[in-house]
Design an enzyme around this catalytic site. Sequence first.
Site, PDB file in Angstrom:
ATOM      1  CD  GLN B 245      -2.891  -0.986   2.432  1.00 12.10           C
ATOM      2  OE1 GLN B 245      -2.962  -1.958   3.163  1.00 12.10           O
ATOM      3  NE2 GLN B 245      -3.596   0.113   2.660  1.00 12.10           N
ATOM      4  NE  ARG B 392     -13.402   0.566   3.344  1.00 14.79           N
ATOM      5  CZ  ARG B 392     -14.076   0.072   2.331  1.00 14.79           C
ATOM      6  NH1 ARG B 392     -14.299  -1.207   2.240  1.00 14.79           N
ATOM      7  NH2 ARG B 392     -14.550   0.846   1.389  1.00 14.79           N
ATOM      8  CB  CYS B 393     -10.125   3.206  10.448  1.00 12.53           C
ATOM      9  SG  CYS B 393      -8.838   2.499  11.488  1.00 12.53           S
ATOM     10  CD  GLU B 766      -9.403   4.680   5.875  1.00  3.54           C
ATOM     11  OE1 GLU B 766      -8.485   3.940   5.528  1.00  3.54           O
ATOM     12  OE2 GLU B 766      -9.234   5.644   6.629  1.00  3.54           O
TER      13      GLU B 766
END
Lengths: 297, 831, 197
Positions: B245, B392-393, B766
């Site tokens: 990522q 996802r945050c 998110e």
Amino acid sequence: MKSAPFEHHEPTTVDEAVSLLESLDDPTILAGGQSLVPMLRFRLANPDVVVDINGIDSLDYLREEDGHLRVGALARHADVAESDVIDEKYGSFADAAPLVADPQIRNRGTVVGSVAQADPKGDWGSVLLAHEGEVVARGPDGERAIPAEEFFLLPYDTTLGEDELITEVRVPTPSPNEGSAYHKLKRKTGDYAMAGVGVRLTFNDDGTIESAGIGMTAVDITNARATDAEEHLEGERPSPDLFAAAGELAAEQSNPESDEHGGADYKARMVDVLTQRALGDAAERAGTVTVKRRVTQ
Amino acid sequence: MSSEPDTPDAETEYQHDEDGGPDPEKHCGHGRGGMGEEVTRKEDKRFITGRGNYVDDIKKPGMLHCEIVRSPHAHARIENIDGSRAEAMDDVVAVLTADDLLEHDLATMPTLMDDTQDVLVNEKVKFQSQEVAAVIATDRYTAKDGAQKVEVEYDVLDPVVDAAEALEEDAPLVRDELDDQEDNHIFDWDTGDKEATEAVFDEADVTVEEDMLYQRLHPAPIETCGAVADWDPGMDKMTVHMTSQAPHAHRTLFSQVSGIPEHKVRIVSPDVGGGFGNKVPIYPGYVVAAAASYVLEQPVKWIEERSENIQTTGFARDYDMTGELAATEDGMIEGVKVDVLANHGAYNAAAQPSKFPAGFFNIFTGSYDIEAAYGSLTAAFTNTAPGGVAYRCSFRVTEAVYLIERMVKVLADELEMDPAEIRRKNFIPSDAFPYESATGWNYDSGDYEKALDKALEMADYEHYREEQQRRIAEDADKLIGIGISSFTEVVGAGPGKQCDIAGIEMFDSADLRVNPTGNAVLRVGVQTQGQGHETTFAQIVAEELGMDVDNISVEHGDTDTEPYGLGTYGSRSTPVAGAAAAVAARKVRDKAKSIAANELEAAEEDIEWDRESGEFHVAGAPDRSITITEIAAGAYMNHPGDEEPGLEAVNYYDPPEMTYPFGSYIVIVEVDRETGEVEFEKFVAVDDCGNRINPMIIEGQIHGGLAQGIGTAMLEKVTYDDNGNVTGGDFMNYLLPTANEIPNFETGHTVTPSPHHPIGAKGVGESPTVGSPPAIVNAVVDAMSHAGVSHVEMPMTPDVVWETLDDVGLSHQPAHNVEFDLGDDAEPADD
Amino acid sequence: MEFDGEFELDGVPPEKAWVVLSDPVAVRDSLKGCQYITPMDDSFEWDSFEPEEDVPTLPEAEADDVASRAFRTGQKYAALMQVGVGSVKPKFETTVTIDDRDEEDFEMTATGSGSASGSSFSMESGMRIHPQEDGDGSRIEWWTEADISGRIAQLGGRVINPVANKIVNNFFTSIESQMTDVEETDSGVTDRIRGMF
Ligand SMILES: Cc1cc2nc3c(=O)[nH]c(=O)nc-3n(C[C@H](O)[C@H](O)[C@H](O)COP(=O)(O)OP(=O)(O)OC[C@H]3O[C@@H](n4cnc5c(N)ncnc54)[C@H](O)[C@@H]3O)c2cc1C
């Protein structure tokens, strides 16, 4: 899937399969692969020889014949879910098929493979037990029919011989006064049962219960019958109280363990709940009662 | 060109219709695929037709395969490793152990939190399935066969898997190799004003307290981690295709670990099948593949299995929290306190900006104007896989949002107030922005009441409140619960003054070149794992340059060609790299302006940009116009003498502040009193992410994130037994929701632009994962709160819910509400 | 995980049972899925080791052979065991060390460990042979404390416990038939063997 190497045989007839099973050293049968392949993948199963029965066309059937519903060894869960033969009359089959695993697994996995796998959390064993069905096996000495009740020994362990192939499982065609149902509680699609109950009720003409069969999923070391509850139902007329008492007896006879699918007490309670629900459905399908909820929700 | 690009002015650049949606009549949506248009994702064609190119699709001549030997024990000293039986196998090329790596100084690697993790275990295994040895073979099956033949002798030690137990005096010491580590305590952290907060609590009319565990989750991307490492001894260059990522940051780390100069390391992150924070850290598998390629001078592929991914790579959450609120009798919240015990696993390998050991957890005052706040946290080592990634945050924002949104519900119940009403009372008012929170965050913009009102209306709130009461009054078998979450996130890390990872400031970058034939290539430092950057970023450029979106391609993920950036996670791509793209486009536009003047034979001061038509024209003479596409040729073939040729600009964007997306989610559930099953009756999500670039992509992001929120609340948990065995380490036991578990979502939005972002956008990927779990838990609690239930732990599987029902006397037996109708000639049933 | 149990051997006196249970070959023959149990030293190689087939046990075996191969305190043994149910039959390469043998009380304890398929186990086991309270046979008490890690442990106790019990039951049922054979052996022979231990 990175299994250990194995030899792959593809018989096209039952006779060929049986002679392979007899002649090969410690062969493993491959049907839909939905239980075996994960084991190969984890290398928990490391067979040297695999006999793949998917090429035996004669085993691909699901039909009503000779007073039985006969499920051939290549009938997939999805075949049961979609079959015209499976209707109200075979309520438990119609209920169970779409509850097994997930759509992908149902497209490949077989009913017979699930019975052979003998996972106490498998659904079909309970359906067979409720219907007093049979497992039909072919071996070097010919064919034998094993009553479902005598089939399951331990988790993943059955009375099937090492050189035997199950050709079909079957249950007697229901009489018009019969109804059956299967209820399963799971956490999500693709999850094995937290608890499951299959029931069959056969009624006398006077509306009393002639005989009952109850099979329980995931609450003992194998699929198991709730014989106390069955006996309690026989000769009685259906009522919420009767079914509640049967649910209670089934729960008492169950022997669940606490695990990731829930605590033992919860599972026993759910045996009670699911038994009552399934009995209600079965009685309704037999045409003897209409179950009404006092409050709609 | 020396002049600065246009100063960002989101409010005036984009306008909206009354609902805050993009208004094609005004500035958004000119039909060229710019801001606010539902452009079909450019990446979909290759994904849907099976032409994606993932790491495991990469095949190189002579490529070898790597399989990792893992410890079955959670805690054990390695006495001996014997690889001779594997080495003796045909097709096994090598067996690597820590000793081999030590020779090349590759035995350890830094974590993102400055800890040091064994690449292959040197002395002691610290968690189950930790990497012990690697087998390199000519095919992946043989590699696995070989791995089974590696004999490892272990001296098994008692493990500790629970963070609280790890901090007890006689607990096994996880990190005995660290000189200064005498226990399993990693760090303490606190935030806010303790004294002031205590004072508020002492004086308060009401206080409430609740314990809650944000369970250990795994991001579980559908593609597991993997790498193809290829050392080129002719070029002295290491190329690693890997699931990353953050390719640039990984290159810097790779270079540091290996000693290969950074310009001789190329990281390529091809198509990535989901990251969710899991692909931010560096894992031993990558390093082993690279080391093996270096030693063997052949390409080496390592592809992780599913259970390896779940059992060893960065988990998320695992925060054991106690929250407290102090409030007035009429529900004004005056203070919030929180205490956390964080399980970090065997290494401190959370992925946080380095000055934030607990991430942005101190956003826990949420959407509310709370005077006093204090939070404290202790982190512990355990014999479990390392992690604490931002699943996802934005860093630990999920835990913070869960805490505050749960606590507000607890307080509402205590005061017997409507949970919507109590929120409304305490929201930071829309005219109070920019707003500084009690823990020091500078909220950019918000209108929380508007989002809540919209959600309440969409949810038919009053109707369900009545239905809920009816069910209670009639003792029905299914109870109704209504849960609300009015969350605020802090995303877009981040300003260099605050945020860095391993020392590198968290700016991001864009490099935009318009080609002579009038199309453009945008290169960005972030990397997409399914977010749709190739479309969204092209839309930003389309908007700024008046070009058609089809004529803009976006490249990312290759460190040889892309500008340096910190990668995609924490909803930072649009806030940071999106801003860079807009600014780079504006730089290009500024340069194009002088070429336009040249081409239109007018003075530069007389050239105006018309956003509507996407053209420059001469002031007062709208038909003397030229597009940037037309200008491009001029930049290469007829450039003004005082300008450099070409049409290209680069921007490294250091955001002045974070952005603060928010929203209100309302979840309505039915709880089955017989079984404890929960069914979703209604699921409403109203989001505000500022200006909206591609509403369809936003919708897709919301749907996906909500599904993950449902997984979190209802199903998912990584579990361990007392021996440190992972019992939730595969998809049979780590339960991801399927389409069948997902209800119909009703989404809505409001638009409150970020005032400091060049295009007023905030980041949205998110919000749903962050915002939905508390809404779902609040709903289930709400179904039972009339009987005194104040909390249910996640995941709320039927057994957990049923136990709660049963504890407060709400469980039902099937016979409870049932009557049988036996027909006319039968006897009555109830005799 | 802890397992224990008891087993009655009618008609087989403790002295004889002790001799049989001390014979690695007899134990191997009764342990379904066990391919060999053999003394090992540092040079032992799992891949190349070929067990001797058809080794006679009592009553056919020579007393001297049985005595010389009997379990010895402190000795390490290699055992290849394939255990399981259904298609799950991992092959465990197992190392067992006899920790103690009490020739008076017929008690033997051993520790062992093994690994297969990403799983491993270690165990401490023991057994003691008591004279039957109401008969001339033996009562065998056994216990095992096992730690299981890895893939198999992840299957959980639901599977492991019944399987472990099955293995032990099968073992004693099978050893019983071997004992019956030994019963026919002259007790002089077994006494002689015991004398040689
Ligand atoms: C994620 C997941 C969820 C699942 N959930 C459920 C569930 O909810 N309920 C449920 O009942 N099942 C469930 N299953 C199991 C599934 O039903 C399998 O399809 C079934 O257990 C095995 O059938 P198969 O045809 O795939 O058999 P295979 O996997 O091919 O074989 C299974 C075993 O049976 C033996 N076998 C197969 N056919 C024969 C035969 N004709 N004669 C003799 N032996 C045979 C094989 O040798 C093997 O040992 C699940 C499986 C998975 C992977």
